[in-house]
Design a protein around this motif. Sequence first.
Motif, PDB file in Angstrom:
ATOM      1  N   ALA A 186      11.703 -49.198  -2.233  1.00 33.08           N
ATOM      2  CA  ALA A 186      11.744 -50.131  -3.274  1.00 33.08           C
ATOM      3  C   ALA A 186      11.959 -49.564  -4.752  1.00 33.08           C
ATOM      4  O   ALA A 186      12.585 -50.046  -5.675  1.00 33.08           O
ATOM      5  CB  ALA A 186      10.706 -51.252  -3.586  1.00 33.08           C
ATOM      6  N   MET A 187      10.883 -48.332  -5.178  1.00 31.79           N
ATOM      7  CA  MET A 187      11.057 -47.903  -6.337  1.00 31.79           C
ATOM      8  C   MET A 187      12.412 -47.279  -6.646  1.00 31.79           C
ATOM      9  O   MET A 187      12.787 -47.292  -7.765  1.00 31.79           O
ATOM     10  CB  MET A 187      10.061 -46.723  -6.375  1.00 31.79           C
ATOM     11  CG  MET A 187       9.843 -46.278  -7.898  1.00 31.79           C
ATOM     12  SD  MET A 187       9.149 -47.704  -8.877  1.00 31.79           S
ATOM     13  CE  MET A 187       9.706 -46.831 -10.665  1.00 31.79           C
ATOM     14  N   ALA A 188      12.910 -46.444  -5.613  1.00 27.79           N
ATOM     15  CA  ALA A 188      14.202 -46.103  -5.675  1.00 27.79           C
ATOM     16  C   ALA A 188      15.625 -47.040  -6.065  1.00 27.79           C
ATOM     17  O   ALA A 188      16.354 -46.738  -6.796  1.00 27.79           O
ATOM     18  CB  ALA A 188      14.628 -45.400  -4.245  1.00 27.79           C
ATOM     19  N   VAL A 189      15.240 -48.055  -5.509  1.00 28.91           N
ATOM     20  CA  VAL A 189      16.191 -49.223  -5.650  1.00 28.91           C
ATOM     21  C   VAL A 189      16.278 -49.708  -7.126  1.00 28.91           C
ATOM     22  O   VAL A 189      17.004 -49.822  -7.799  1.00 28.91           O
ATOM     23  CB  VAL A 189      16.079 -50.466  -4.589  1.00 28.91           C
ATOM     24  CG1 VAL A 189      16.803 -51.447  -5.080  1.00 28.91           C
ATOM     25  CG2 VAL A 189      16.561 -50.111  -3.320  1.00 28.91           C
ATOM     26  N   ILE A 190      14.675 -49.703  -7.468  1.00 34.99           N
ATOM     27  CA  ILE A 190      14.764 -50.175  -8.906  1.00 34.99           C
ATOM     28  C   ILE A 190      15.128 -49.274  -9.929  1.00 34.99           C
ATOM     29  O   ILE A 190      15.947 -49.765 -11.026  1.00 34.99           O
ATOM     30  CB  ILE A 190      13.136 -50.325  -9.182  1.00 34.99           C
ATOM     31  CG1 ILE A 190      12.824 -51.757  -8.322  1.00 34.99           C
ATOM     32  CG2 ILE A 190      12.970 -50.775 -10.631  1.00 34.99           C
ATOM     33  CD1 ILE A 190      11.361 -51.954  -8.494  1.00 34.99           C
ATOM     34  N   CYS A 191      15.283 -47.799  -9.448  1.00 30.65           N
ATOM     35  CA  CYS A 191      15.486 -46.710 -10.476  1.00 30.65           C
ATOM     36  C   CYS A 191      17.143 -46.648 -10.444  1.00 30.65           C
ATOM     37  O   CYS A 191      17.624 -46.551 -11.481  1.00 30.65           O
ATOM     38  CB  CYS A 191      14.950 -45.392  -9.868  1.00 30.65           C
ATOM     39  SG  CYS A 191      13.298 -45.182 -10.348  1.00 30.65           S
ATOM     40  N   VAL A 192      17.771 -46.910  -9.408  1.00 30.55           N
ATOM     41  CA  VAL A 192      19.442 -46.842  -9.247  1.00 30.55           C
ATOM     42  C   VAL A 192      19.587 -48.171 -10.227  1.00 30.55           C
ATOM     43  O   VAL A 192      20.502 -48.131 -11.095  1.00 30.55           O
ATOM     44  CB  VAL A 192      19.791 -47.156  -7.972  1.00 30.55           C
ATOM     45  CG1 VAL A 192      21.245 -47.418  -7.803  1.00 30.55           C
ATOM     46  CG2 VAL A 192      19.545 -45.606  -7.119  1.00 30.55           C
ATOM     47  N   VAL A 193      19.041 -49.324 -10.018  1.00 34.73           N
ATOM     48  CA  VAL A 193      19.575 -50.538 -10.697  1.00 34.73           C
ATOM     49  C   VAL A 193      19.310 -50.331 -12.389  1.00 34.73           C
ATOM     50  O   VAL A 193      20.024 -50.613 -13.251  1.00 34.73           O
ATOM     51  CB  VAL A 193      18.664 -51.876 -10.354  1.00 34.73           C
ATOM     52  CG1 VAL A 193      19.084 -52.902 -11.341  1.00 34.73           C
ATOM     53  CG2 VAL A 193      18.988 -52.202  -8.972  1.00 34.73           C
ATOM     54  N   ASP A 194      18.021 -49.699 -12.588  1.00 32.05           N
ATOM     55  CA  ASP A 194      17.928 -49.412 -14.161  1.00 32.05           C
ATOM     56  C   ASP A 194      19.060 -48.389 -14.623  1.00 32.05           C
ATOM     57  O   ASP A 194      19.358 -48.794 -15.750  1.00 32.05           O
ATOM     58  CB  ASP A 194      16.390 -48.881 -14.370  1.00 32.05           C
ATOM     59  CG  ASP A 194      16.097 -48.391 -15.570  1.00 32.05           C
ATOM     60  OD1 ASP A 194      15.998 -48.995 -16.366  1.00 32.05           O
ATOM     61  OD2 ASP A 194      15.889 -47.022 -15.799  1.00 32.05           O
ATOM     62  N   ILE A 195      19.099 -47.247 -14.005  1.00 30.34           N
ATOM     63  CA  ILE A 195      20.453 -46.407 -14.512  1.00 30.34           C
ATOM     64  C   ILE A 195      21.748 -47.178 -14.642  1.00 30.34           C
ATOM     65  O   ILE A 195      22.257 -46.942 -15.557  1.00 30.34           O
ATOM     66  CB  ILE A 195      20.251 -45.293 -13.520  1.00 30.34           C
ATOM     67  CG1 ILE A 195      19.081 -44.395 -13.567  1.00 30.34           C
ATOM     68  CG2 ILE A 195      21.389 -44.389 -14.024  1.00 30.34           C
ATOM     69  CD1 ILE A 195      19.037 -43.358 -12.791  1.00 30.34           C
ATOM     70  N   GLY A 196      21.976 -47.960 -13.542  1.00 28.62           N
ATOM     71  CA  GLY A 196      23.255 -48.810 -13.720  1.00 28.62           C
ATOM     72  C   GLY A 196      23.522 -49.504 -15.010  1.00 28.62           C
ATOM     73  O   GLY A 196      24.272 -49.719 -15.511  1.00 28.62           O
ATOM     74  N   ALA A 230       0.896 -38.104   3.603  1.00 26.90           N
ATOM     75  CA  ALA A 230       0.671 -38.704   4.951  1.00 26.90           C
ATOM     76  C   ALA A 230      -0.127 -40.135   4.675  1.00 26.90           C
ATOM     77  O   ALA A 230       0.118 -41.371   5.396  1.00 26.90           O
ATOM     78  CB  ALA A 230      -0.357 -38.008   5.725  1.00 26.90           C
ATOM     79  N   GLN A 231      -0.667 -40.155   3.342  1.00 23.71           N
ATOM     80  CA  GLN A 231      -1.151 -41.632   3.147  1.00 23.71           C
ATOM     81  C   GLN A 231      -0.296 -42.407   2.230  1.00 23.71           C
ATOM     82  O   GLN A 231      -0.577 -43.551   1.901  1.00 23.71           O
ATOM     83  CB  GLN A 231      -2.454 -41.325   2.452  1.00 23.71           C
ATOM     84  CG  GLN A 231      -3.581 -40.578   3.053  1.00 23.71           C
ATOM     85  CD  GLN A 231      -4.795 -40.372   2.166  1.00 23.71           C
ATOM     86  OE1 GLN A 231      -4.917 -40.895   1.038  1.00 23.71           O
ATOM     87  NE2 GLN A 231      -5.420 -39.374   2.714  1.00 23.71           N
ATOM     88  N   ALA A 232       1.007 -41.974   1.847  1.00 24.05           N
ATOM     89  CA  ALA A 232       2.054 -42.943   0.918  1.00 24.05           C
ATOM     90  C   ALA A 232       2.391 -44.105   1.942  1.00 24.05           C
ATOM     91  O   ALA A 232       2.639 -44.031   2.981  1.00 24.05           O
ATOM     92  CB  ALA A 232       2.898 -41.825   0.793  1.00 24.05           C
ATOM     93  N   ARG A 233       2.683 -45.077   1.239  1.00 24.56           N
ATOM     94  CA  ARG A 233       3.369 -46.084   1.602  1.00 24.56           C
ATOM     95  C   ARG A 233       4.757 -46.099   1.094  1.00 24.56           C
ATOM     96  O   ARG A 233       5.179 -46.280   0.053  1.00 24.56           O
ATOM     97  CB  ARG A 233       2.637 -47.350   0.968  1.00 24.56           C
ATOM     98  CG  ARG A 233       1.274 -47.559   1.317  1.00 24.56           C
ATOM     99  CD  ARG A 233       0.833 -48.824   0.570  1.00 24.56           C
ATOM    100  NE  ARG A 233      -0.537 -49.053   1.208  1.00 24.56           N
ATOM    101  CZ  ARG A 233      -1.174 -50.192   0.474  1.00 24.56           C
ATOM    102  NH1 ARG A 233      -0.627 -51.074  -0.121  1.00 24.56           N
ATOM    103  NH2 ARG A 233      -2.649 -50.407   1.034  1.00 24.56           N
ATOM    104  N   TRP A 234       5.737 -45.579   2.323  1.00 24.58           N
ATOM    105  CA  TRP A 234       7.342 -45.118   1.969  1.00 24.58           C
ATOM    106  C   TRP A 234       7.929 -46.442   1.880  1.00 24.58           C
ATOM    107  O   TRP A 234       8.921 -46.322   1.091  1.00 24.58           O
ATOM    108  CB  TRP A 234       7.602 -44.425   3.141  1.00 24.58           C
ATOM    109  CG  TRP A 234       6.968 -43.232   3.396  1.00 24.58           C
ATOM    110  CD1 TRP A 234       5.964 -42.865   4.165  1.00 24.58           C
ATOM    111  CD2 TRP A 234       7.124 -42.035   2.591  1.00 24.58           C
ATOM    112  NE1 TRP A 234       5.529 -41.648   4.164  1.00 24.58           N
ATOM    113  CE2 TRP A 234       6.052 -40.803   3.030  1.00 24.58           C
ATOM    114  CE3 TRP A 234       7.841 -41.645   1.411  1.00 24.58           C
ATOM    115  CZ2 TRP A 234       6.129 -39.770   2.476  1.00 24.58           C
ATOM    116  CZ3 TRP A 234       7.885 -40.294   0.951  1.00 24.58           C
ATOM    117  CH2 TRP A 234       6.935 -39.347   1.507  1.00 24.58           C
TER     118      TRP A 234
END
Length: 198
Positions: free
Chosen positions: A78-88, A69-73
């Motif tokens: 943004a982190m998900a996008v970075i992870c996808v780019v990194d794997i790419g 509930a306190q997380a900043r989604w």
Amino acid sequence: RGLLAAGAAVQLVAPTILPELRALPITCEARAYERGEVAGYRLAVACTAGFLWLAARNVQFAQLGPILAQARWGWLAAMAVICVVDIGIRALRWRILLSQAVPASAGALFQLEAIGLAVNNVLFARLGELLRAVLAARQLGVPLATTLASVVVERTLDVVALLTLFVTVSSFHPDLVSSPLRRTGMFVLAGVVAALVF
């Protein structure tokens, strides 16, 4: 068609196969299902369940709700996008390393990279690297030694990148790292580069 675009080897088993399906670059077998043919898929499901249990075995679910509930989604997206780019980027690098042995699609290598990283997160000794090499050899139809060698070169390049960062930063900020340690880093970096080149 999505599987074919990703470089998957598709095998179709059915009593009746339409002509438009036979025209696709897939393996077709016009026959009935035989007992035991889905054993591999059952094993995959069992392994997935086991890995999920390993990943969640120490999670305190009673405390998870308030924390989420306190997380900043927005940061999560943004982190998900970075992870996808990194794997790419990893997949494209691996494609270059394998290009002399086999023409591999970036999509297929992306999936294998993701599998390897996922297994590394739940198992010890970076066994995900070994798994993706085995899967790549089977999927691409090349010797296991070829894919293992490409993985070793990948990891060596990662070491070179880390040592380069270490030597560069420590040279600009000598107060952070002692001179003997910095010289050791330089020698190790030179040795690794020499091993790659020669």
